[in-house]
Design a protein around this motif. Sequence first.
Motif, mmCIF file in Angstrom:
data_model
loop_
_atom_site.group_PDB
_atom_site.id
_atom_site.type_symbol
_atom_site.label_atom_id
_atom_site.label_comp_id
_atom_site.label_asym_id
_atom_site.label_seq_id
_atom_site.Cartn_x
_atom_site.Cartn_y
_atom_site.Cartn_z
ATOM 1 N N ASN A 94 24.520 -1.025 -2.840
ATOM 2 C CA ASN A 94 24.541 -2.216 -1.854
ATOM 3 C C ASN A 94 23.440 -2.932 -1.880
ATOM 4 O O ASN A 94 23.194 -4.191 -0.930
ATOM 5 C CB ASN A 94 24.974 -1.497 -0.230
ATOM 6 N N ILE A 95 22.411 -2.719 -2.570
ATOM 7 C CA ILE A 95 21.359 -3.590 -2.672
ATOM 8 C C ILE A 95 21.042 -4.275 -3.961
ATOM 9 O O ILE A 95 20.809 -3.572 -4.889
ATOM 10 C CB ILE A 95 20.007 -3.070 -2.126
ATOM 11 N N PRO A 96 21.280 -5.399 -4.353
ATOM 12 C CA PRO A 96 21.199 -5.955 -5.827
ATOM 13 C C PRO A 96 19.646 -5.580 -6.204
ATOM 14 O O PRO A 96 18.811 -5.664 -5.357
ATOM 15 C CB PRO A 96 21.355 -7.363 -5.649
ATOM 16 N N VAL A 97 19.537 -5.727 -7.737
ATOM 17 C CA VAL A 97 18.181 -5.583 -8.026
ATOM 18 C C VAL A 97 17.236 -6.891 -7.515
ATOM 19 O O VAL A 97 17.781 -7.858 -7.309
ATOM 20 C CB VAL A 97 18.082 -5.772 -9.762
ATOM 21 N N VAL A 98 16.027 -6.683 -6.921
ATOM 22 C CA VAL A 98 15.400 -7.824 -6.310
ATOM 23 C C VAL A 98 14.351 -8.085 -7.405
ATOM 24 O O VAL A 98 13.807 -7.627 -7.992
ATOM 25 C CB VAL A 98 14.528 -7.008 -5.154
ATOM 26 N N SER A 99 14.548 -9.624 -7.647
ATOM 27 C CA SER A 99 13.584 -10.416 -8.534
ATOM 28 C C SER A 99 12.448 -10.570 -7.809
ATOM 29 O O SER A 99 12.495 -11.290 -6.972
ATOM 30 C CB SER A 99 14.328 -11.429 -9.176
ATOM 31 N N LEU A 100 11.379 -10.373 -8.511
ATOM 32 C CA LEU A 100 10.098 -10.846 -8.142
ATOM 33 C C LEU A 100 9.348 -12.155 -8.884
ATOM 34 O O LEU A 100 9.066 -11.680 -10.152
ATOM 35 C CB LEU A 100 8.874 -9.799 -7.922
ATOM 36 N N SER A 101 9.481 -13.399 -8.630
ATOM 37 C CA SER A 101 9.165 -14.430 -9.457
ATOM 38 C C SER A 101 7.550 -14.329 -9.641
ATOM 39 O O SER A 101 6.792 -13.727 -8.521
ATOM 40 C CB SER A 101 9.422 -15.688 -9.155
ATOM 41 N N GLU A 102 6.908 -14.936 -10.586
ATOM 42 C CA GLU A 102 5.466 -14.814 -10.500
ATOM 43 C C GLU A 102 4.767 -15.620 -9.665
ATOM 44 O O GLU A 102 3.900 -15.360 -8.923
ATOM 45 C CB GLU A 102 5.048 -15.528 -11.918
ATOM 46 N N GLU A 103 5.516 -16.720 -9.126
ATOM 47 C CA GLU A 103 5.071 -17.696 -8.192
ATOM 48 C C GLU A 103 5.203 -16.772 -6.656
ATOM 49 O O GLU A 103 3.896 -16.947 -6.003
ATOM 50 C CB GLU A 103 6.286 -18.531 -8.092
ATOM 51 N N PHE A 104 5.981 -16.043 -6.452
ATOM 52 C CA PHE A 104 6.173 -15.066 -5.268
ATOM 53 C C PHE A 104 5.096 -14.210 -5.217
ATOM 54 O O PHE A 104 4.225 -14.025 -4.048
ATOM 55 C CB PHE A 104 7.446 -14.316 -5.436
ATOM 56 N N ILE A 105 4.511 -13.790 -6.514
ATOM 57 C CA ILE A 105 3.623 -12.622 -6.364
ATOM 58 C C ILE A 105 2.502 -13.419 -6.331
ATOM 59 O O ILE A 105 1.526 -12.711 -5.459
ATOM 60 C CB ILE A 105 3.754 -11.861 -7.818
ATOM 61 N N ASN A 106 2.010 -14.322 -6.950
ATOM 62 C CA ASN A 106 0.871 -15.216 -6.586
ATOM 63 C C ASN A 106 0.412 -15.786 -5.285
ATOM 64 O O ASN A 106 -0.589 -15.506 -4.923
ATOM 65 C CB ASN A 106 0.658 -16.402 -7.604
ATOM 66 N N GLU A 107 1.570 -15.943 -4.796
ATOM 67 C CA GLU A 107 1.405 -16.259 -3.301
ATOM 68 C C GLU A 107 0.812 -15.067 -2.448
ATOM 69 O O GLU A 107 -0.020 -15.265 -1.355
ATOM 70 C CB GLU A 107 2.944 -17.039 -2.916
ATOM 71 N N ILE A 108 1.552 -14.049 -2.778
ATOM 72 C CA ILE A 108 0.944 -13.003 -1.952
ATOM 73 C C ILE A 108 -0.386 -12.543 -2.165
ATOM 74 O O ILE A 108 -1.125 -12.351 -1.415
ATOM 75 C CB ILE A 108 1.900 -11.561 -2.184
ATOM 76 N N LYS A 109 -0.607 -12.473 -3.514
ATOM 77 C CA LYS A 109 -2.045 -12.179 -4.215
ATOM 78 C C LYS A 109 -2.991 -13.196 -3.354
ATOM 79 O O LYS A 109 -4.098 -12.736 -3.079
ATOM 80 C CB LYS A 109 -2.018 -12.464 -5.571
ATOM 81 N N SER A 110 -2.808 -14.467 -3.047
ATOM 82 C CA SER A 110 -3.645 -15.500 -2.565
ATOM 83 C C SER A 110 -3.734 -15.075 -1.081
ATOM 84 O O SER A 110 -4.945 -15.786 -0.381
ATOM 85 C CB SER A 110 -3.153 -16.798 -2.916
ATOM 86 N N SER A 111 -2.994 -14.180 -0.553
ATOM 87 C CA SER A 111 -3.090 -14.108 1.175
ATOM 88 C C SER A 111 -3.870 -12.853 1.099
ATOM 89 O O SER A 111 -4.279 -12.250 2.379
ATOM 90 C CB SER A 111 -1.700 -13.776 1.710
ATOM 91 N N ILE A 112 -4.474 -12.093 0.097
ATOM 92 C CA ILE A 112 -5.178 -11.085 0.202
ATOM 93 C C ILE A 112 -6.731 -11.426 0.289
ATOM 94 O O ILE A 112 -7.339 -12.198 -0.338
ATOM 95 C CB ILE A 112 -5.248 -9.918 -1.040
ATOM 96 N N PRO A 113 -7.256 -10.846 1.604
ATOM 97 C CA PRO A 113 -8.629 -11.249 1.942
ATOM 98 C C PRO A 113 -9.588 -10.500 0.873
ATOM 99 O O PRO A 113 -9.278 -9.478 0.280
ATOM 100 C CB PRO A 113 -8.929 -10.830 3.327
ATOM 101 N N MET A 114 -11.016 -10.914 0.847
ATOM 102 C CA MET A 114 -11.855 -10.224 -0.005
ATOM 103 C C MET A 114 -12.030 -8.922 0.404
ATOM 104 O O MET A 114 -12.085 -8.637 1.511
ATOM 105 C CB MET A 114 -13.312 -11.139 -0.146
ATOM 106 N N LEU A 115 -11.879 -7.774 -0.305
ATOM 107 C CA LEU A 115 -11.788 -6.510 -0.024
ATOM 108 C C LEU A 115 -13.258 -5.994 0.067
ATOM 109 O O LEU A 115 -14.400 -6.559 -0.390
ATOM 110 C CB LEU A 115 -11.151 -5.859 -1.155
ATOM 111 N N PRO A 116 -13.318 -4.739 0.511
ATOM 112 C CA PRO A 116 -14.608 -4.250 0.999
ATOM 113 C C PRO A 116 -15.504 -4.055 -0.007
ATOM 114 O O PRO A 116 -16.915 -4.312 0.104
ATOM 115 C CB PRO A 116 -14.085 -2.648 1.713
ATOM 116 N N ASN A 117 -15.095 -3.515 -1.098
ATOM 117 C CA ASN A 117 -16.139 -3.117 -2.305
ATOM 118 C C ASN A 117 -16.970 -4.324 -2.720
ATOM 119 O O ASN A 117 -18.044 -4.781 -2.861
ATOM 120 C CB ASN A 117 -15.576 -2.629 -3.511
ATOM 121 N N GLU A 118 -15.883 -5.701 -2.699
ATOM 122 C CA GLU A 118 -16.487 -6.910 -3.061
ATOM 123 C C GLU A 118 -17.502 -7.488 -2.137
ATOM 124 O O GLU A 118 -18.577 -8.191 -2.521
ATOM 125 C CB GLU A 118 -15.399 -7.952 -3.542
ATOM 126 N N ARG A 119 -17.029 -7.245 -0.858
ATOM 127 C CA ARG A 119 -18.046 -7.840 0.276
ATOM 128 C C ARG A 119 -19.506 -7.260 0.132
ATOM 129 O O ARG A 119 -20.239 -7.700 0.449
ATOM 130 C CB ARG A 119 -17.223 -7.676 1.472
#
Length: 473
Positions: free
Chosen positions: A273-298
């Motif tokens: 009942n759930i179709p295959v969910v496509s994840l576009s590069e754009e969608f993934i990149n948008e999420i990537k850009s919402s990740i704050p700088m992580l502890p190790n890097e800080r």
Amino acid sequence: MLKTVIGLEIHCELNTKSKMFSGSKNEYEKMPNQNISVIDLAFPGILPLPNIQGVRKAIKLALALNCEVPNEVMFDRKNYYYADLPKGYQLTQMTKPFGKNGYLDIEVSGKQKRITIHQLHLEEDSASMDHFSDYSLINYNRAGVPLVEIVTDPVFNDEKEVIQFLESLRTIIKYCDVSSASSEKGELRVDVNISMMEEDAKELGVRAEIKNINSFNSVKETILYEIKRQTEILESGGKVLQETRRWVDDTKETVSMREKVDAIDYKYYVEPNIPVVSLSEEFINEIKSSIPMLPNERKEKYIKSGVKEKDANTIIRNVDICEFFENVLSLGGDAREASNWITTRLLGYMSANFLTINEVYLTPSMLVSLMNMVSSGKISTQQAKEVFNLILEEKKTPEEIVKERGMEQVSDIDEIKKLVNSVLDEFNEQVLVYKSGKTNILGFIMGQVLKQSGGKVNPSIASKILNEEISKR
Ligand code: ADP
Ligand code: MG
């Protein structure tokens, strides 16, 4: 010599507004069975609809844990029967999960270690049950809550590595705002898989799986207990059984739940009942850009700007503290000084008063003013500590406190000269002692200068003037 091998399966409830496949609220409720719908109760004919926020958060965490995220994902049915699972199957991911082959670097006793992550997938939580002497109660509030499962490779060799990994993981989960990861609410639950092997053996030993451990402290106790239990069995020539166990906190031991002969066959198949969910590069990149700088890097960044490693480790534990600290820097505050104020005074005050950084009266700009008052000689370091406490207790700005209490340090040369000479007049006897060669007495005279100024005189200027004036006599 026996070596310990541990792999973890970590379940983390996501902080979405609604459940993973229904519109029911995803909220921690004290009252049972408030957040429920026909979908959570598995009425016939229901259709699940994936929650886009759940999808985003799962991808966000997968990326933060350096996983490969595929361009399409699927949900699968994992079939089993249990009272807390009304559908008779759990919606989870087997064929195409959100993340594969990730890692997280940790540091234990000064040594770096890369913990490799086999997979990260998204599923739905089951209902929860309370067991009584002759009956059990089912609470469906939790049924269908989005749950991320992170499976590590069997790469840990002791409890310290495991705890450090769990702490780092929890910090990242909070940085990414995908869950509040509270152990008390059961939002973070750990399965520990543990086995022992000879140092030079080619194959891993037979493992026990200890399920559903809520607190990190119990994880540690479980591991120590299992190392002892399995070592004793192996050293006396016995065989460790492949079984599922659970930790009993009251008696501080693990007990067997069931023997696991082979992997259970859950007859997985793709949820139709759930179709295959496509994840576009754009969608993934948008999420990537919402990740704050992580502890190790800080941490690396802070150390480069002059912060002590110990202080950097303390600050990165909480992203809100990081933000406070970074705001102080962007307002021109010195990194080392600021980290010192934060770790020695501010965090102590916060924990003693059960306050978060957003609840204390001190702002980054107040801390910068306070530090500037010290560096410009307006107040002494000693006075600054007093002002710091007063800001928090009286909820006033540093300027107001210094003004109200007349705390300004006297740096005016003429004024200090006057004060020094009146002290020298008053303590003429001591001046004569000094002149006779017993120069140690100068400390006493300096003490009188500070005392008579009410602690307001700038000590380094005063000491210089005292030396000049006494030599003129
Ligand atoms: P299952 O699906 O039956 O639980 P998996 O092979 O997927 O088994 O492994 C689950 C977890 O057990 C993983 O975290 C993995 O690292 C760990 N693991 C597998 N084999 C061992 C072992 N011999 N000793 C310790 N941990 C192990
Ligand atoms: Mg398992």
